[in-house]
Design a protein around this motif. Sequence first.
Motif, PDB file in Angstrom:
ATOM      1  N   THR A  30      -8.850   6.686   7.477  1.00 30.56           N
ATOM      2  CA  THR A  30      -8.518   7.237   6.445  1.00 30.56           C
ATOM      3  C   THR A  30      -8.308   9.065   6.799  1.00 30.56           C
ATOM      4  O   THR A  30      -9.002   9.551   7.457  1.00 30.56           O
ATOM      5  N   PRO A  47      -3.311   4.021   4.936  1.00 31.36           N
ATOM      6  CA  PRO A  47      -3.575   3.831   3.349  1.00 31.36           C
ATOM      7  C   PRO A  47      -4.685   4.396   2.714  1.00 31.36           C
ATOM      8  O   PRO A  47      -4.767   4.685   1.769  1.00 31.36           O
ATOM      9  N   THR A  66      -3.463   5.148  -2.968  1.00 28.93           N
ATOM     10  CA  THR A  66      -3.925   5.696  -1.697  1.00 28.93           C
ATOM     11  C   THR A  66      -4.998   6.809  -1.541  1.00 28.93           C
ATOM     12  O   THR A  66      -4.708   7.634  -2.540  1.00 28.93           O
ATOM     13  N   TYR A 126      -8.521   0.331   0.860  1.00 35.39           N
ATOM     14  CA  TYR A 126      -7.630  -0.718   1.431  1.00 35.39           C
ATOM     15  C   TYR A 126      -8.406  -1.382   2.375  1.00 35.39           C
ATOM     16  O   TYR A 126      -9.202  -0.758   3.141  1.00 35.39           O
ATOM     17  N   ALA A 141       0.756  -1.327  -0.059  1.00 36.60           N
ATOM     18  CA  ALA A 141      -0.042   0.104  -0.025  1.00 36.60           C
ATOM     19  C   ALA A 141       0.838   1.196   0.135  1.00 36.60           C
ATOM     20  O   ALA A 141       1.920   1.230   0.635  1.00 36.60           O
ATOM     21  N   TYR A 142       0.382   2.223  -0.537  1.00 34.09           N
ATOM     22  CA  TYR A 142       0.912   3.761  -0.188  1.00 34.09           C
ATOM     23  C   TYR A 142      -0.126   4.201   0.764  1.00 34.09           C
ATOM     24  O   TYR A 142      -1.089   3.798   1.247  1.00 34.09           O
ATOM     25  N   THR A 143       0.641   5.335   1.372  1.00 33.81           N
ATOM     26  CA  THR A 143      -0.207   5.900   2.414  1.00 33.81           C
ATOM     27  C   THR A 143       0.094   7.509   2.311  1.00 33.81           C
ATOM     28  O   THR A 143       1.015   8.048   1.602  1.00 33.81           O
TER      29      THR A 143
END
Length: 573
Positions: A219, A208, A311, A212, A201-203
Amino acid sequence: MEFKLNVPNTIVKTLQTIVFFLFVLLTFQIAEAKIHHHTFKIKSKAYTRLCNTKKILTVNGEFPGPTLKAYRGDKLVVNVINNANYNITLHWHGARQIRNPWSDGPEYVTQCPVRPGESYVYKIDLTVEEGTIWWHAHSQWARATVHGAFIVYPKRGSSYPFPKPHREISLILGEWWKKENIMHIPEKANKTGGEPAISNAYTINGQPGYLYPCSKPETFKLTVVRGRRYLLRIINAVMDEELFFAIANHTLTVVAKDGLYLKHFKTNYLMITPGQSMDVLLHANQRSNHYFVAARAYSSAVGAGFDKTTTTAILKYKGVSLNRSKPILPYLPPYNRTEASTRFTNQFRSLRSDHIPVNVPVKIDTRLLYAISVNLMNCSDDKPCTGPFGKRFSSSINNISFVNPSVDILRAYYRHIGGVFQEDFPRNPPTKFNYTGENLPFPTRFGKKVVVLEYNSSVELILQGTNVLASDNHPIHLHGYSFYVVGSGFGNFDRRKDPSKYNLVDPPEETTVGVPRNGWTAVRFLANNPGVWLLHCHIERHATWGMNTVFIVKDGPTQSSRIVKPPPDLPSC
């Protein structure tokens, strides 16, 4: 005999007023530059992401780490205490560290790592930096979680070269591996010779995001008031991919990059490489609703594996409740859209003015051409590696794949310790060839070689991408300096024709520049900061494979143009 001096009251009052204002001025000057003290404790802490809990390295238990704030001209003193089980160093990305490479951070280049149970005090003098820079670990793969924002405000009494925003919000783009111990990733890849493990994952600010599993409630959310303007301080702390970034239905105004102001321009998306930071104005002028802030990979290397996820954060207008409907997603260019990346970066220009001069070197003393490549090497034993054709991945600059020495280069240079490095790094590719052609052989060898530059020499460095194994967009970062990006293009650099197209009027000043896929970038700088300074690709797998080299800039003729003395607590190897 007693003499009395009769001074009119008006003169006395005038003198008192002058003394008062001198006192106020002196007090203001003393107060203007402040020293900020911080303690960074490196320690492991458990974090839960993507339905899984694991321990990661942190600073003071935070992920991302603490935000540093100061004003231009201030000083920071950061005491780093290593309570973790891994060696650590920290780098202040975008800070010039004038005459003080001892606090710059890259392991075995300017210092030996801070070992578990030990500490080291970093000192950062802010000079020309202004805007958003950042800090991160510069040892092994620790920067995946050990990083944070570093905000440098204009000098006290000064203002931004744009309308003051109602609020500022830092957005740090990161990367997450669900189960992998990040600190073991490079070691595992080195054993197999293959690519490092790809993230899951990107954050955005450690989360994330909405798309996701087990991530929607946490979030990151930006609450804005309709009609107001916001300054977004965006940092790409991702290890291995450049990113496209956008906010649904909103136009962004880019005003600065790498802690240096740019001529303002509007855009619907950003392309931001690992290592880069951008200051972006957001006008909350859309219908009151909630919108996705989103980022995903720009991966120009053909055939390379990468994290294909997206993300998100949520831009929420005040007074609007988050209902069950999904926020609006922005348009993001396709993963491999080099045209979109080029269209964005071609808009960079310096914000030239009487207060912000452009001092690009015109007369050049030193010309360098560095060919940067991803390579393959034979395995060291009879077992095939997991890289292409049974070989192992490598990378190089001018055929040299950099390996760390056992003693840091700065200490060896300063104390005249022999055998640690060699001063014969090639200033041009040892073999000239069609760098961007097909099926290119490009033999490489390991080395600890540097280029030595005379103090105050003017340097032009051509960064030439190659298609040796797979071409890519390489974000190249130079420690200790900013540079002017005077030109770029696709194909092979032509020294007869391409300089005629240079921008010497308002080229952007940067510290991390993307060299386009199968193309070149020309940068210029004045070598007026003595010390030992790393030049490297900020894609971590490329740096791990050896896409690094070092400049040694000699001392100048005066005390104020020489490297400062090493600190007493310098870590030993």
